[in-house]
Design a protein around this motif. Structure first.
Motif, mmCIF file in Angstrom:
data_model
loop_
_atom_site.group_PDB
_atom_site.id
_atom_site.type_symbol
_atom_site.label_atom_id
_atom_site.label_comp_id
_atom_site.label_asym_id
_atom_site.label_seq_id
_atom_site.Cartn_x
_atom_site.Cartn_y
_atom_site.Cartn_z
ATOM 1 N N THR A 111 32.901 47.919 34.791
ATOM 2 C CA THR A 111 33.675 48.688 35.772
ATOM 3 C C THR A 111 34.916 47.918 36.201
ATOM 4 O OG1 THR A 111 31.657 49.749 36.563
ATOM 5 C CG2 THR A 111 33.563 49.859 38.005
ATOM 6 N N ARG A 112 34.774 46.643 36.467
ATOM 7 C CA ARG A 112 35.900 45.798 36.868
ATOM 8 C C ARG A 112 36.947 45.731 35.754
ATOM 9 N NH1 ARG A 112 33.643 40.771 37.369
ATOM 10 N NH2 ARG A 112 32.355 41.615 39.010
ATOM 11 N N THR A 113 36.489 45.587 34.518
ATOM 12 C CA THR A 113 37.404 45.517 33.376
ATOM 13 C C THR A 113 38.173 46.817 33.199
ATOM 14 O OG1 THR A 113 35.943 43.940 32.272
ATOM 15 C CG2 THR A 113 37.543 45.089 30.888
ATOM 16 N N ILE A 114 37.495 47.940 33.301
ATOM 17 C CA ILE A 114 38.144 49.243 33.171
ATOM 18 C C ILE A 114 39.181 49.416 34.276
ATOM 19 C CG2 ILE A 114 37.797 51.745 33.356
ATOM 20 C CD1 ILE A 114 35.090 51.278 31.888
ATOM 21 N N PHE A 115 38.833 49.054 35.493
ATOM 22 C CA PHE A 115 39.766 49.166 36.611
ATOM 23 C C PHE A 115 41.005 48.308 36.382
ATOM 24 C CE2 PHE A 115 41.393 47.806 40.753
ATOM 25 C CZ PHE A 115 41.695 49.043 41.299
ATOM 26 N N MET A 116 40.798 47.084 35.913
ATOM 27 C CA MET A 116 41.917 46.184 35.655
ATOM 28 C C MET A 116 42.811 46.730 34.542
ATOM 29 S SD MET A 116 39.962 42.518 36.114
ATOM 30 C CE MET A 116 41.183 41.622 35.206
ATOM 31 N N LEU A 117 42.200 47.265 33.482
ATOM 32 C CA LEU A 117 42.955 47.830 32.372
ATOM 33 C C LEU A 117 43.777 49.029 32.841
ATOM 34 C CD1 LEU A 117 43.690 47.896 29.380
ATOM 35 C CD2 LEU A 117 41.646 49.241 28.977
ATOM 36 N N ARG A 118 43.164 49.909 33.630
ATOM 37 C CA ARG A 118 43.889 51.068 34.148
ATOM 38 C C ARG A 118 45.068 50.626 35.007
ATOM 39 N NH1 ARG A 118 40.816 55.098 37.302
ATOM 40 N NH2 ARG A 118 42.689 56.313 36.973
#
Length: 79
Positions: free
Chosen positions: A11-18
């Motif tokens: 979830t953290r990775t997806i948020f950072m990528l977005r």
């Protein structure tokens, strides 16, 4: 417990990528769609606009408008 930490990490990775993609797109950089195209281009030896259009399920004339920014950023080169 392991799966909970894994999901938090994803979830953290997806948020950072977005966030990253959103910031670059605002500055005329790379959108998520262009990142997908860049990955697709990198996977093949020689990719045509028709290949990109079929991969994205868009018309062939639409493909150059998607890739123009990648060319401008010198991320890809047209031949």
């Amino acid at each position: 417990m392991e799966s909970g930490n894994f999901l938090k990490g994803i979830t953290r990775t997806i948020f950072m990528l977005r966030s990253f993609v959103h910031e670059y797109d605002k500055k005329g950089g790379v959108s998520l769609l262009r990142l997908i195209v860049l990955k697709y281009i990198g996977a093949g030896p020689k990719v045509t606009m028709k290949d990109i259009a079929e991969y994205l399920d868009v018309s062939t004339p639409s493909a150059p408008s998607i890739t123009d920014n990648l060319v401008k950023l010198k991320a890809v080169k047209r031949e």
